[in-house]
Motif scaffolding. Structure first.
Motif: not given
Length: 254
Positions: A5-17
């Motif tokens: 869950r921590s990895i998902a939170i960290v990567t979701i915004l960069p992946a979206g951008l």
């Protein structure tokens, strides 16, 4: 599960951008704003065929030397000043004056004394990084409870033990905060210093691409610089969690 869950939170915004950039620029015919697909396509031929060793390696070495030099100067100096009120009052105006000078402005002056080689670049990085480390070390020394100082004197702890277990440990949260700020400054300054009279380095290469209108390659260098910054921040966070494990544990119990 918590780690995922921590990895998902960290990567979701960069992946979206990145995804948004990919689709927005997909049909771009602007010379200065090429599609992200073309930018990423230049990475193997631009950076993986010798430039990592010839340009990225020297940049990381300069950054490491300048950053470590700032730590070696800033931490002990800040702790010593923080323990002495008269010394702090005497030095504070000078420090405020020097920290307000942007390091890039001093590059021509430093070139006169240090030349145009690696020494100049290391001095620029160290000068810019030392101030957040030094000033946070001062505040860390000031924040230690006087009762603890009196306790160590009553129990007759040796100066080395007092420095290690009281001063350095008690000021470590402030020192780490300053070191984190200095790391971001170091990444910026290593690029700026390499834009002046350099023959290699990431900043030098990006400027050369810009001057030769190799725009996709220029953008790939900027993305590589951002990736290096993220990697350094991640490594710093691992070290911080290790060094300040006692502090984070104490905060969780409060």
């Amino acid at each position: 599960m918590r780690f995922i869950r921590s990895i998902a939170i960290v990567t979701i915004l960069p992946a979206g951008l990145v995804t948004a950039w990919w689709f927005v620029s997909l049909g771009s015919d602007n010379f200065f704003w090429p599609p992200l697909r073309d930018i990423l396509g230049t990475v193997p031929s631009t950076w993986l065929e010798g430039r990592l060793q010839a340009d990225v390696g020297p940049s990381l070495l300069r950054l490491a030397v300048g950053y470590l030099l700032a730590l070696l100067i800033g931490v002990p100096t800040g702790l010593a000043i923080g323990l002495s009120t008269p010394l702090r009052q005497y030095c504070e105006p000078v420090f405020e004056f020097l920290r307000s000078i942007p390091p890039p402005v001093l590059v021509p002056v430093i070139i006169l004394f240090a030349g145009i080689g690696d020494t100049m670049k290391v001095v620029v990085i160290a000068f810019g990084c030392v101030w957040p480390i030094l000033l946070n070390s001062v505040e860390g020394a000031r924040a230690i409870d006087e009762v603890l100082h009196d306790t160590t004197r009553i129990y007759r702890l040796s100066p080395v033990s007092r420095f290690r277990h009281l001063l350095l440990r008690g000021a470590s949260p402030h020192i780490v905060t300053g070191a984190r700020q200095a790391l971001s400054i170091a990444v910026i300054l290593v690029v700026i210093s390499e834009m002046f009279a350099a023959s290699n380095g990431l900043g030098f290469t990006i400027v050369q691409f810009q001057r030769s209108f190799a725009i996709p390659q220029m953008w790939s260098g900027i993305l590589l610089l951002g990736a290096i910054g993220v990697t350094l921040a991640f490594v710093f966070r691992l070290v911080e969690n290790r060094v300040l494990a006692w502090y984070f544990g104490l905060r969780r119990k409060q």
